[in-house]
Design an enzyme around this catalytic site. Structure first.
Site, PDB file in Angstrom:
ATOM      1  N   TYR A 122       0.748  -1.224  -0.191  1.00 51.39           N
ATOM      2  CA  TYR A 122       0.050  -0.083  -0.004  1.00 51.39           C
ATOM      3  C   TYR A 122       0.785   1.206   0.113  1.00 51.39           C
ATOM      4  O   TYR A 122       1.369   1.646   1.066  1.00 51.39           O
ATOM      5  CB  TYR A 122      -0.928   0.121   1.182  1.00 51.39           C
ATOM      6  CG  TYR A 122      -2.060  -0.761   1.163  1.00 51.39           C
ATOM      7  CD1 TYR A 122      -2.345  -1.576  -0.042  1.00 51.39           C
ATOM      8  CD2 TYR A 122      -3.063  -1.104   2.462  1.00 51.39           C
ATOM      9  CE1 TYR A 122      -3.521  -2.355   0.029  1.00 51.39           C
ATOM     10  CE2 TYR A 122      -4.031  -1.698   2.378  1.00 51.39           C
ATOM     11  CZ  TYR A 122      -4.471  -2.495   1.092  1.00 51.39           C
ATOM     12  OH  TYR A 122      -5.526  -3.263   1.206  1.00 51.39           O
ATOM     13  N   LYS A 137      -1.059  -7.805  -2.433  1.00 50.07           N
ATOM     14  CA  LYS A 137      -2.364  -7.082  -2.568  1.00 50.07           C
ATOM     15  C   LYS A 137      -2.446  -5.832  -3.097  1.00 50.07           C
ATOM     16  O   LYS A 137      -1.865  -5.173  -2.380  1.00 50.07           O
ATOM     17  CB  LYS A 137      -3.186  -7.375  -1.412  1.00 50.07           C
ATOM     18  CG  LYS A 137      -4.538  -6.887  -1.138  1.00 50.07           C
ATOM     19  CD  LYS A 137      -5.046  -6.852   0.349  1.00 50.07           C
ATOM     20  CE  LYS A 137      -6.635  -6.549   0.275  1.00 50.07           C
ATOM     21  NZ  LYS A 137      -6.979  -5.666   1.358  1.00 50.07           N
TER      22      LYS A 137
END
Lengths: 319, 319, 319, 319, 319
Positions: free
Chosen positions: C182, C217
């Site tokens: 992220y 992810k």
């Protein structure tokens, strides 16, 4: 209290030594004592005096320290000089020690300097991280380790903690510890009269003593002038020592080091006579040794050799 | 001192080498020596010269470094190029090494880069954390590890401490350590003349030497112009070297690295002739190797192969 | 370079895939491969595709994420849904895993999320501390661990170091590592075009690849518009990709992840058709899986079940 | 989403409990369960209810908390009261526990509080360091350990990491962990509506749940008024709960704690009726226990005894 | 609450002791008890009273503390004085202890001070790092260790954590721990009424008690005047104690220390009568001992000896 200070001042001005303080070999463990005897008797001037040749300036100041005498950038210069002139040993970092000492093993004692830093950053939070361990010093056959502690630095706490781990490891392995006891940083300038002021050098010597350094390396202290220290500050009592001679100022420092031996740094370059005068002053003040670097190896080999021998001879006479 | 500097400057300007410094295999342990021989003899141009292909820019700069030649984003590109062109090895991070090296094991030596960071944050406190260990390098069959140390960074102390743990582990496991010796951060810009200034690159080489790197990777230094450095600052002596050629500036750096070998980075992209000229200049200055990345793999495969072979041939002639 | 970028841009705009990148099971150790097969074959849609149900938002956002569907606050909701709809597994923190997974052991694979934080503090120095270990994941029978790394954060260095310790422990125990990659923090906003900008998501994927994550992810990247990035800044080359489709932007990211598999997040809530379109877009771009949380469990149980089954069927067709 | 919130709000306002959440003994290991039964059955009110007497305020607030009832400064006061009134146990720090518990061993269970701090510094970066270990709790015969985690503090990351080490050690030794789950610090005030706001207490309970606390200790939450939370901020959804009763607000918190048990703090001093009302409210909301300190021992011994017995009786009826 | 405070105030003003608190030997382990008996019975005044001679001021204040009586810079001064005057022991740092204690082993008990710092930096973040370990104290034959904790410092958390490691090691090795419990730093000045204010000294004593110090060393507290403390601040309740006598203020502190013994510091220099009055006041307030340093060794040997004997006699009468 000013009377008492005056009385000590009087005694010091008259050259009378209040007490006799010096390195006490009998308080050391057998390993530590054995290593010190390499530096104090088997090599160097003998008589219990130590004469070290430090070569860590390439890390601390950068390679321009060698511009004045380019061959000195190669440790061979210092090692053959130390052998020929009879130094007690050479102090350097692991990178140099690993590459050059094999040839001189048993002939020139090694003091492995364990921490260092560059001078690129301004000195607002001086702290030197470890770049080698006491165990590595043992593996390389060193007779002592060196550690720079920046007394009064905003990072003093980390520094004392790191020194303590080194000292404990050194005790465990019977290795003497030489503390480069250097007052440094903004508080030293703002409150302490500057890095070479008597109050700061005196404090550094006491700290080396309290923290268990075997020897300490200090700069020659600058005696106070009237009002050198803030009259409300923690070092106001040193104002009463204005007018002290350089020798007596250093005597005070030797006294504060107690049973920790004192080595005096050479600092930046002096001419021959100034250097010999400085050496004499130090010996008169009762120090245990000299650790002159740039003043030796920034000279041509022959000049360095001649001057080193003169200093060694002077140490043998004083010993 | 300015006379002495002038004399060295004179010698350097005349192309006369004051001393001969180079990587000294005999000061290394047997494991370290064996691994270096993979890079210096068994693979690459031979003659003791090292020609590495680095591919860590995806982490250091981001994937846009591959926009100009998209296939290079896959390590297969570099690995087959290294095999076909005869590089000494490929330097990359653990993620790439684990996925791609099995196929090339024994055919292309691996230099496992152990630390890195992104360039998203501005470089006010540069520091690269570890992303792998020396033990992992051993497990993967690597012949050296790479470590980036940001000389002069506000986090220099943490960096030296982290490097030291890597170096100690590497010594224990017989693994050579290549230091990416990079001056970086605000103090380097404010006091040091910038990251590629001669004073900074020279200092970085000396630091690699003092701290015990086996090899160091440096940028080509930019020779000083008059007044490049603050006349009161710690690097003032470099002003006297204004007018030095690029080759002589690099010679000075090679000299400061002492027995630590020197590899020169390629930097951002040059055209073919500029790159070959750069390689020649480096070899003339006596470096131990070249580590050109983007200048190789930002070219199409055939161009990269041809150019790599030209450089390899040049290294074989100079060796 | 702009020509080269243009050529890649052209290829990408035409939907032509330059290279084929994907998760490479053969580069993994046997334990890691065995665990991945639980997620890729034994459970979930099969065909090598992974469909995870994450439920860590109670920690990351607070309990108000459950206001819209209160029963989802109890992990029973997600576990019975995962079992009935055929998810590959459920990702959650240790507190929930320890209390609820015994009943589902062997029936619903567990991805133990190892670090997290609240969102009470503003995101000026994002960093998620560990709240469990890889060993605890092994003890609980997990088939993977999850780790959030805030790429570009002022604490990126601590984050990479912490991730590395997790990755090393995971390798030692044969456990796959899924990096929640992220981009986050002030530098991401100021220099990187924002947390979901293509340059940042692309960089995050490459970082996961270089650092050795098994899977990562990422959020669906937002394609650049002209001038999204500072023309002098490190991400200027992405400006040339203005006009790229969402699918092609994600293809670029999949490519940057290399042999690291890519899972795409669901993000905040979409309506049914939007969600199915998003899933289709991701599968067309070649991702290895989907990890939709709030978009699933913020729906009533029956709606969530129906939608999950539609997505699963779509994944089986694309696999 | 506002419809969904409204529906939950409606149910809560009607006092209807959406789901049943509570401490689940069967998910615990045998050691942890055995210790909890000391607190839930063998001592205290029984019926699975816990009634603890905390005495850590001398550290957290200073000795002036005892001015109102000087004998309470000596732990004998609390220990004999706990024995006579039938508390489940006494929570205190190591210094008090080591000196006083031998006499009460086996008669009054000990909850050893493991971290704490003074309130001399303002609460800009709240964090409580460890002053004892789980192993010491085992050695002292404790039945649980207590840990204060400052949710939302600028040091939340260090706090979660430290808590995690405690939780892991506690799991290893079969010891229940009670988290003093306290929202605290500038971000809690600026963004979260204050330390006792519903959003913050609710978040704290969920965090205790996600992080694996066996029980948590929370303050009674203050229900929102319209606009308590920034309409753009992360806690805006709580505005829709304006008008909630105190009991329903606490029900929401119990629900967010999931399988982690909930104990409610007493806070600063109330009169007898207020305290009994508070206890009743908590029990109606379904909490697992009460942990009232100053409200008990700031009363004279007889008053404290009588009031404690009234509360105990109330707990036995609700159990 | 003001009534209750008034009642305690009344009792204290009347000299009536509310409770009897003191060092409780029976709560200690056998090793700790045996060492304390060296300090309380075998040496010193006996009667359970402790009379220590501290000599750590060379580190804490610098060597100018010895200007008034230069021989005191050598630990021989303190050791022979302690032997001749019958002190319970001498407290100093490792450097001094290692060099001087061999000669006095078995005759003068050693309290090894384990942490310290210089006073060069201003006290904005006071913290004393460790310079020795409990194991080293054991090796040197010490009967207790000393630790300075700066209560209320911005680094209080690190300090409590470091103290805790020392306390745990001391418990493991059966060694008593004396906490120099010193309120210090900007918050102590801004909110706490200053380092010697009653609220701060009282808090420090309670902290030593809660954290498990065997004994604590505190300064004589300064009783409050009206409005000494901010009426809204955490220490407002101390305003009600305005007018308390010095003896009663110290009684309050002794009470807050609970089963932790209390030693009172001497502070900066007083004349003979003032010092005897201070000793008497402390003994009347029920302290367990005195630890006067500069007030002893800043006097000439004979004066120091005479005064020490007077204080010892006074302690024997009060014991």
């Amino acid at each position: 209290m000013s009377d008492a200070v005056k009385s000590m001042e009087d005694k010091l001005k008259k050259g009378e030594r209040v007490e006799r303080f010096h390195l006490d070999l009998d308080s050391l463990g057998p390993g530590e004592k054995r290593h010190l005897q390499e530096l104090m008797s088997a090599h160097g001037p003998g008589q219990g005096k130590i004469m070290l040749l430090p070569i860590d300036q390439g890390l601390e100041h950068g390679p321009s320290d060698f511009f004045v005498n380019p061959p000195a950038a190669d440790l061979e210069f210092q090692l053959s000089l130390a052998l020929e002139a009879g130094f007690s040993g050479v102090a350097c970092h692991i990178g140099l020690a690993e590459r050059h000492f094999r040839k001189y093993a048993g002939r020139v004692p090694l003091v492995l300097k364990l921490n260092g830093k560059t001078n690129i950053a301004p000195e607002d939070r001086p702290f030197s991280p470890l770049d080698a361990s006491v165990e590595e010093a043992v593996r390389l056959g060193a007779d002592a380790v060196g550690y720079t502690l920046y007394v009064g630095s905003p990072q003093e706490a980390e520094d004392i903690a790191q020194f303590t781990r080194v000292r404990q490891e050194a005790r465990r392995l019977g290795m003497p510890v030489i503390m480069w006891a250097y007052p440094r940083g903004p508080h030293v300038e703002a409150r302490g009269g500057g890095r070479d002021s008597l109050a700061m050098v005196d404090y550094a010597a006491r700290l080396a003593n309290e923290l268990g350094a075997t020897l300490c390396k200090v700069n020659l202290p600058r005696p106070p002038r009237g009002g050198s220290y803030d009259a409300q500050g923690p070092f106001q009592d040193y104002n009463a020592l204005a007018g002290l001679s350089e020798t007596d100022a250093l005597r005070l420092v030797v006294r504060s080091a107690g049973r920790t031996g004192v080595l005096v740094s050479g600092g930046s370059r002096l001419d021959d006579q100034e250097l010999l005068d400085k050496a004499r002053l130090c010996l008169e003040a009762g120090v245990d040794g000299l650790i002159f670097g740039r003043n030796i190896w920034q000279r041509k080999y022959e000049d360095a050799l001649r001057l080193s021998r003169e200093i060694r001879a002077m140490m043998q006479k004083t010993g």
